[in-house]
Design an enzyme around this catalytic site. Structure first.
Site, mmCIF file in Angstrom:
data_model
loop_
_atom_site.group_PDB
_atom_site.id
_atom_site.type_symbol
_atom_site.label_atom_id
_atom_site.label_comp_id
_atom_site.label_asym_id
_atom_site.label_seq_id
_atom_site.Cartn_x
_atom_site.Cartn_y
_atom_site.Cartn_z
ATOM 1 N N ILE A 23 0.909 -1.258 0.037
ATOM 2 C CA ILE A 23 -0.143 -0.001 -0.181
ATOM 3 C C ILE A 23 0.967 1.189 -0.018
ATOM 4 O O ILE A 23 1.516 1.243 0.957
ATOM 5 C CB ILE A 23 -1.045 0.069 1.244
ATOM 6 C CG1 ILE A 23 -2.056 -0.950 1.457
ATOM 7 C CG2 ILE A 23 -1.598 1.442 1.495
ATOM 8 C CD1 ILE A 23 -2.962 -1.078 2.418
ATOM 9 N N TYR A 24 0.915 1.788 -0.961
ATOM 10 C CA TYR A 24 1.956 3.131 -1.183
ATOM 11 C C TYR A 24 0.840 4.344 -1.765
ATOM 12 O O TYR A 24 0.123 4.089 -2.569
ATOM 13 C CB TYR A 24 2.862 2.764 -2.285
ATOM 14 C CG TYR A 24 4.075 2.046 -1.595
ATOM 15 C CD1 TYR A 24 5.099 2.475 -0.735
ATOM 16 C CD2 TYR A 24 4.076 0.623 -1.763
ATOM 17 C CE1 TYR A 24 6.018 1.847 -0.283
ATOM 18 C CE2 TYR A 24 5.375 -0.239 -1.457
ATOM 19 C CZ TYR A 24 6.036 0.309 -0.398
ATOM 20 O OH TYR A 24 7.136 -0.248 0.112
ATOM 21 N N GLY A 32 -4.546 5.678 2.101
ATOM 22 C CA GLY A 32 -4.064 4.327 2.766
ATOM 23 C C GLY A 32 -5.297 3.777 3.274
ATOM 24 O O GLY A 32 -5.309 2.426 2.934
ATOM 25 N N ASN A 64 9.710 1.576 9.562
ATOM 26 C CA ASN A 64 8.743 2.570 8.967
ATOM 27 C C ASN A 64 7.718 2.577 9.795
ATOM 28 O O ASN A 64 6.761 2.041 9.873
ATOM 29 C CB ASN A 64 8.194 1.933 7.487
ATOM 30 C CG ASN A 64 7.280 2.730 6.898
ATOM 31 O OD1 ASN A 64 6.763 3.750 7.193
ATOM 32 N ND2 ASN A 64 6.881 2.399 5.685
ATOM 33 N N TYR A 71 -0.887 -0.110 10.453
ATOM 34 C CA TYR A 71 -1.443 -1.241 10.687
ATOM 35 C C TYR A 71 -2.039 -1.719 12.057
ATOM 36 O O TYR A 71 -2.784 -2.314 12.211
ATOM 37 C CB TYR A 71 -0.532 -2.483 10.143
ATOM 38 C CG TYR A 71 -0.256 -2.109 8.755
ATOM 39 C CD1 TYR A 71 -1.216 -2.383 7.729
ATOM 40 C CD2 TYR A 71 1.089 -1.728 8.143
ATOM 41 C CE1 TYR A 71 -1.222 -2.232 6.418
ATOM 42 C CE2 TYR A 71 1.139 -1.827 6.716
ATOM 43 C CZ TYR A 71 0.186 -1.994 5.924
ATOM 44 O OH TYR A 71 0.255 -1.502 4.577
ATOM 45 N N LYS A 112 -3.096 0.343 14.323
ATOM 46 C CA LYS A 112 -4.303 0.894 14.387
ATOM 47 C C LYS A 112 -5.439 0.308 13.712
ATOM 48 O O LYS A 112 -6.703 0.422 14.069
ATOM 49 C CB LYS A 112 -4.212 2.480 13.807
ATOM 50 C CG LYS A 112 -5.402 3.224 13.952
ATOM 51 C CD LYS A 112 -5.347 4.825 13.204
ATOM 52 C CE LYS A 112 -5.614 4.239 11.718
ATOM 53 N NZ LYS A 112 -5.442 5.410 10.814
#
Length: 173
Positions: free
Chosen positions: A97-98, A109, A136, A143, A145
């Site tokens: 996911i970018y 996102g 990162n 993730y 969250k």
């Protein structure tokens, strides 16, 4: 951010996909890696042949996040044998996911993530998993969250460096 449209990436979108993939990867990781390792990775992993091969793989799917007609992010998911590690037919891997820097923090996102969940739920899969670089922190927090928990680690070879990815999963059932 309203009006984000998710579209499936087709082979005819190859150049657009390469462009967003290279730009978002570079912007995310260039500050933390050598120019040599970055160039090598971009040339190998986002070459026309590599991306075309990924697009043709029936066990992988790509989606663009579009905003006002522009590609602002993308998602890559893998099933079964296309998964980078576990290759579990009961799971979906979110490989990427970018989102473009200008759109970070604007829910792009989140919209892409929800698309991945929708795909997994439509296929009645048991869980979603991914690997994320431990450095990162923005992605790790995203993730966490969203209910992912760490279950393992693995080494990601980036040029002449070894980096640690956190393996994370979220059960759907």
């Amino acid at each position: 951010m309203e009006n984000i449209v998710i579209t499936k990436v087709e082979i005819s979108d190859l150049e657009k996909l390469q462009r967003i993939a290279k730009k978002t990867f570079f912007d995310t990781f260039a500050p933390y890696n050598t120019a040599e390792n970055m160039e090598k990775y971009l040339n190998e992993n986002f070459s026309e042949d590599t991306v075309l091969s990924e697009l043709k793989n029936t066990d992988s799917e790509f989606y663009f996040a579009m905003y006002l007609g522009d590609v602002v992010g993308y998602l890559k998911v893998n099933f079964g044998p296309a998964q980078t590690e576990m290759q579990d037919n009961n799971s979906l891997e979110i490989e990427r996911i970018y989102v473009l820097q200008d759109y970070l923090g604007k829910k792009v996102g989140q919209v892409l993530y929800h698309k991945a969940l929708e795909i997994a739920e439509n296929k009645n899969l048991q869980y979603v998993w991914l690997g994320v670089w431990e450095e990162n922190q923005r992605a790790v927090q995203f993730y966490k969250k969203n209910g992912f928990t760490e279950f393992d680690k693995h080494i990601f070879k980036f040029g002449d460096e070894e980096q640690t990815d956190l393996m994370m999963r979220k059960n759907l059932i």
